[in-house]
Design a protein around this motif. Structure first.
Motif, mmCIF file in Angstrom:
data_model
loop_
_atom_site.group_PDB
_atom_site.id
_atom_site.type_symbol
_atom_site.label_atom_id
_atom_site.label_comp_id
_atom_site.label_asym_id
_atom_site.label_seq_id
_atom_site.Cartn_x
_atom_site.Cartn_y
_atom_site.Cartn_z
ATOM 1 N N VAL A 88 0.864 -1.177 0.000
ATOM 2 C CA VAL A 88 0.000 0.000 0.000
ATOM 3 C C VAL A 88 0.901 1.228 0.000
ATOM 4 C CG1 VAL A 88 -1.738 1.271 1.326
ATOM 5 C CG2 VAL A 88 -1.812 -1.207 1.255
ATOM 6 N N ALA A 89 0.587 2.192 -0.846
ATOM 7 C CA ALA A 89 1.369 3.430 -0.898
ATOM 8 C C ALA A 89 0.951 4.329 0.266
ATOM 9 C CB ALA A 89 1.144 4.140 -2.219
ATOM 10 N N VAL A 90 1.943 4.725 1.084
ATOM 11 C CA VAL A 90 1.699 5.570 2.248
ATOM 12 C C VAL A 90 2.389 6.906 2.014
ATOM 13 C CG1 VAL A 90 2.056 5.802 4.734
ATOM 14 C CG2 VAL A 90 1.603 3.555 3.745
ATOM 15 N N ASP A 91 1.622 7.978 2.134
ATOM 16 C CA ASP A 91 2.178 9.324 1.950
ATOM 17 C C ASP A 91 3.020 9.683 3.173
ATOM 18 O OD1 ASP A 91 2.760 11.853 1.126
ATOM 19 O OD2 ASP A 91 0.731 12.651 1.387
ATOM 20 N N THR A 92 4.291 10.020 2.948
ATOM 21 C CA THR A 92 5.192 10.347 4.058
ATOM 22 C C THR A 92 5.109 11.808 4.467
ATOM 23 O OG1 THR A 92 7.013 10.748 2.529
ATOM 24 C CG2 THR A 92 6.805 8.525 3.445
ATOM 25 N N GLY A 93 4.410 12.619 3.702
ATOM 26 C CA GLY A 93 4.247 14.018 4.058
ATOM 27 C C GLY A 93 5.230 14.947 3.382
ATOM 28 N N ASP A 94 6.307 14.438 2.810
ATOM 29 C CA ASP A 94 7.300 15.273 2.146
ATOM 30 C C ASP A 94 7.239 15.140 0.630
ATOM 31 O OD1 ASP A 94 8.225 12.717 1.947
ATOM 32 O OD2 ASP A 94 10.240 13.140 2.711
ATOM 33 N N GLY A 95 6.098 14.670 0.145
ATOM 34 C CA GLY A 95 5.930 14.520 -1.297
ATOM 35 C C GLY A 95 6.330 13.161 -1.823
ATOM 36 N N ALA A 96 6.920 12.339 -0.973
ATOM 37 C CA ALA A 96 7.328 10.993 -1.378
ATOM 38 C C ALA A 96 6.351 9.975 -0.791
ATOM 39 C CB ALA A 96 8.743 10.707 -0.895
ATOM 40 N N ARG A 130 -2.985 -0.431 -5.070
ATOM 41 C CA ARG A 130 -1.965 0.103 -4.169
ATOM 42 C C ARG A 130 -2.343 1.495 -3.660
ATOM 43 N NH1 ARG A 130 4.205 0.106 -5.990
ATOM 44 N NH2 ARG A 130 3.904 -2.083 -5.563
ATOM 45 N N GLY A 131 -2.938 2.308 -4.507
ATOM 46 C CA GLY A 131 -3.303 3.670 -4.110
ATOM 47 C C GLY A 131 -4.656 3.782 -3.439
ATOM 48 N N ALA A 132 -5.528 2.796 -3.642
ATOM 49 C CA ALA A 132 -6.873 2.820 -3.055
ATOM 50 C C ALA A 132 -7.205 1.435 -2.499
ATOM 51 C CB ALA A 132 -7.896 3.248 -4.097
ATOM 52 N N PRO A 133 -6.615 1.080 -1.350
ATOM 53 C CA PRO A 133 -6.859 -0.253 -0.803
ATOM 54 C C PRO A 133 -8.232 -0.358 -0.145
ATOM 55 C CG PRO A 133 -5.468 0.985 0.675
ATOM 56 C CD PRO A 133 -5.677 1.849 -0.539
ATOM 57 N N ALA A 134 -8.693 -1.564 -0.027
ATOM 58 C CA ALA A 134 -9.932 -1.874 0.688
ATOM 59 C C ALA A 134 -9.699 -3.193 1.427
ATOM 60 C CB ALA A 134 -11.092 -1.998 -0.283
ATOM 61 N N LEU A 135 -10.481 -3.435 2.462
ATOM 62 C CA LEU A 135 -10.321 -4.636 3.265
ATOM 63 C C LEU A 135 -11.581 -5.486 3.230
ATOM 64 C CD1 LEU A 135 -8.643 -3.153 6.475
ATOM 65 C CD2 LEU A 135 -7.526 -4.363 4.616
ATOM 66 N N ARG A 136 -11.399 -6.786 3.220
ATOM 67 C CA ARG A 136 -12.500 -7.728 3.430
ATOM 68 C C ARG A 136 -12.168 -8.464 4.723
ATOM 69 N NH1 ARG A 136 -14.177 -11.622 -1.157
ATOM 70 N NH2 ARG A 136 -15.321 -9.764 -1.780
ATOM 71 N N ILE A 137 -13.032 -8.291 5.715
ATOM 72 C CA ILE A 137 -12.766 -8.811 7.053
ATOM 73 C C ILE A 137 -13.832 -9.845 7.401
ATOM 74 C CG2 ILE A 137 -12.532 -8.203 9.484
ATOM 75 C CD1 ILE A 137 -11.879 -5.326 8.485
ATOM 76 N N THR A 138 -13.382 -10.999 7.869
ATOM 77 C CA THR A 138 -14.298 -12.026 8.342
ATOM 78 C C THR A 138 -14.050 -12.205 9.833
ATOM 79 O OG1 THR A 138 -14.192 -13.132 6.208
ATOM 80 C CG2 THR A 138 -15.072 -14.403 8.041
ATOM 81 N N LEU A 139 -15.048 -11.856 10.630
ATOM 82 C CA LEU A 139 -14.953 -12.002 12.079
ATOM 83 C C LEU A 139 -15.666 -13.272 12.500
ATOM 84 C CD1 LEU A 139 -15.738 -8.422 13.436
ATOM 85 C CD2 LEU A 139 -13.533 -9.546 13.336
ATOM 86 N N GLU A 140 -15.004 -14.071 13.304
ATOM 87 C CA GLU A 140 -15.645 -15.244 13.883
ATOM 88 C C GLU A 140 -15.945 -14.909 15.338
ATOM 89 O OE1 GLU A 140 -15.148 -20.004 13.873
ATOM 90 O OE2 GLU A 140 -14.047 -18.746 12.489
#
Length: 188
Positions: A88-96, A130-140
């Protein structure tokens, strides 16, 4: 490296499929290698013969070949399916941007979700890009758990913490809830 191997795998599969298709078409049109161009694949006597008199095994052979073709097509379509994002692409705050491993995000969300009251287990799958992740969560859930409370705990602190830690503006999630099977208590 894994992406390159996947691309090579798909290219080799496509080339093998095309070679097999060309060979099959050549044999079907009887142009190669069964006796030359002018020799038919099936003679007139063979074509006019009644195949029903030979028993059931011709039908079984045709059904088996049809099943093999369907399985090969299913496998080919499965090869074209997009794998889940590795990072996943994480913005570091300094443009990178920094890359966060997808498995690390899945494991962190699963660990926090399993710590919620009434949750017996959790499985998290990273979807999207990578730029727009989503999660699929299965809770038991445990048999005594309140589904609304478990879902509120997941939507509140767990997903908020994951979104803020990864520096994402949004982290959509789909949650599926299941209750663990349990044996009835004995009454004495």
């Amino acid at each position: 490296m894994t992406g390159t191997l996947g691309a090579v795998n798909r290219i080799l599969l496509a080339l093998t499929g095309l070679a097999l298709l060309a060979t099959g078409m050549a044999v079907l049109t009887a142009s190669w290698p069964l006796g030359g161009r002018h020799e038919p694949l099936l003679t007139a006597q063979t074509r006019s013969r009644s195949w029903h008199a030979d028993g059931w095994w011709w039908w079984a052979l045709c059904a088996g070949l049809a099943l093999a073709v369907l399985l090969a097509l299913w496998w080919f379509v499965a090869q074209l399916r997009r794998p889940r994002p590795a990072s996943v692409a994480v913005d570091t705050g300094d443009g990178a941007f920094a890359l966060l491993r997808g498995r690390a995000l899945e494991e962190a969300v699963a660990a926090e979700a399993e710590a919620l009251d009434g949750v017996a287990g959790c499985r998290v799958v990273l979807r999207g890009t990578r730029g727009a992740p989503a999660l699929r969560i299965t809770l038991e859930l445990e048999p005594y758990a309140v589904p609304a409370d478990a879902l509120a705990g997941l939507a509140g602190p767990v997903l908020t913490h994951a979104r803020s830690s990864a520096g994402l503006p949004a982290l959509p999630a789909e949650a599926r809830l299941r209750v663990t099977s349990h044996r009835a208590r004995r009454v004495t």
